[in-house]
Write a protein that holds these residues in place. Structure first.
Motif, mmCIF file in Angstrom:
data_model
loop_
_atom_site.group_PDB
_atom_site.id
_atom_site.type_symbol
_atom_site.label_atom_id
_atom_site.label_comp_id
_atom_site.label_asym_id
_atom_site.label_seq_id
_atom_site.Cartn_x
_atom_site.Cartn_y
_atom_site.Cartn_z
ATOM 1 N N CYS A 287 0.901 -0.651 0.140
ATOM 2 C CA CYS A 287 -0.644 -0.238 0.240
ATOM 3 C C CYS A 287 0.805 0.873 -0.113
ATOM 4 O O CYS A 287 1.638 1.758 0.860
ATOM 5 N N GLY B 228 -6.085 -7.621 1.544
ATOM 6 C CA GLY B 228 -6.726 -6.606 1.899
ATOM 7 C C GLY B 228 -8.724 -7.058 0.895
ATOM 8 O O GLY B 228 -8.097 -8.714 0.459
ATOM 9 N N TRP B 229 -9.751 -6.459 0.681
ATOM 10 C CA TRP B 229 -10.777 -6.943 0.462
ATOM 11 C C TRP B 229 -11.291 -6.875 -0.589
ATOM 12 O O TRP B 229 -10.879 -5.207 -0.939
ATOM 13 N N GLU C 165 -12.422 -2.820 -7.604
ATOM 14 C CA GLU C 165 -11.566 -2.057 -5.682
ATOM 15 C C GLU C 165 -10.715 -3.311 -5.379
ATOM 16 O O GLU C 165 -11.409 -4.115 -4.403
ATOM 17 N N GLU D 50 -9.350 -2.943 -0.730
ATOM 18 C CA GLU D 50 -9.095 -2.041 0.718
ATOM 19 C C GLU D 50 -8.255 -2.765 0.801
ATOM 20 O O GLU D 50 -7.932 -3.733 1.159
ATOM 21 N N CYS D 51 -7.437 -1.472 1.198
ATOM 22 C CA CYS D 51 -5.842 -2.106 2.150
ATOM 23 C C CYS D 51 -6.552 -2.806 3.874
ATOM 24 O O CYS D 51 -7.733 -1.890 4.134
ATOM 25 N N PRO D 52 -6.227 -3.479 4.009
ATOM 26 C CA PRO D 52 -6.063 -3.817 4.927
ATOM 27 C C PRO D 52 -5.942 -3.849 6.382
ATOM 28 O O PRO D 52 -6.378 -4.159 7.554
ATOM 29 N N HIS E 238 -5.531 0.440 6.909
ATOM 30 C CA HIS E 238 -6.314 1.887 6.801
ATOM 31 C C HIS E 238 -7.539 1.578 6.182
ATOM 32 O O HIS E 238 -8.249 3.009 5.768
ATOM 33 N N THR E 239 -8.076 0.901 5.689
ATOM 34 C CA THR E 239 -8.802 0.668 4.653
ATOM 35 C C THR E 239 -8.313 1.913 3.372
ATOM 36 O O THR E 239 -9.731 1.981 3.069
ATOM 37 N N ARG F 233 -8.556 2.245 -0.517
ATOM 38 C CA ARG F 233 -9.387 1.763 -1.922
ATOM 39 C C ARG F 233 -8.275 2.020 -3.243
ATOM 40 O O ARG F 233 -7.345 3.710 -3.032
ATOM 41 N N CYS G 104 -9.630 6.605 -1.654
ATOM 42 C CA CYS G 104 -10.096 6.804 -1.085
ATOM 43 C C CYS G 104 -8.408 7.128 0.388
ATOM 44 O O CYS G 104 -7.650 6.516 -0.101
#
Length: 114
Positions: free
Chosen positions: A49, A59-60, A65, A67-69, A71-72, A74, A84
């Motif tokens: 990241c 991540g998710w 897209e 999402e970093c595991p 601090h979220t 994306r 974001c």
């Protein structure tokens, strides 16, 4: 242009999951996260990241897209664009090609525009 590097078979990564292709395989300092999106598409991004030292492969994943595991933040998996905060810097996207049952990665080569 190269022929790419065979990095996986399509059965190696389930939809909605990712794996890390190690730096020694891709010839760069960071590994590359290879994503198999839940919509069936394949993407690749630099694994770390741009905001903090976290693996994007952990991540998710949703559609195109990730999402970093940590601090979220994306990122768009198609382009590497940050979507974001807290990340403010894009990551690098790499070209991926599926040939039959094999997945090829083109480190450092931008994906083709859709």
């Amino acid at each position: 242009m190269t022929d790419g590097i065979k990095v996986a078979s399509i059965d190696d990564v389930e939809e909605g999951e990712a794996i890390v292709i190690e730096p020694d395989v891709v010839g760069q300092d960071d590994g590359i996260a290879l994503f198999h999106s839940d919509n069936g598409a394949w993407y690749a991004l630099d694994d770390t990241c741009t905001h903090a030292d976290a693996s994007l492969a952990d991540g998710w994943i949703e559609d195109d897209e990730v999402e970093c595991p940590m601090h979220t933040a994306r990122f768009c998996m198609r382009t590497g664009k940050v979507l974001c905060m807290p990340a403010t810097e894009d990551t690098r996207a790499h070209k991926v090609e599926v040939r039959g049952d094999d997945v090829y990665l083109f480190p450092g080569e931008a994906p083709e525009e859709e």
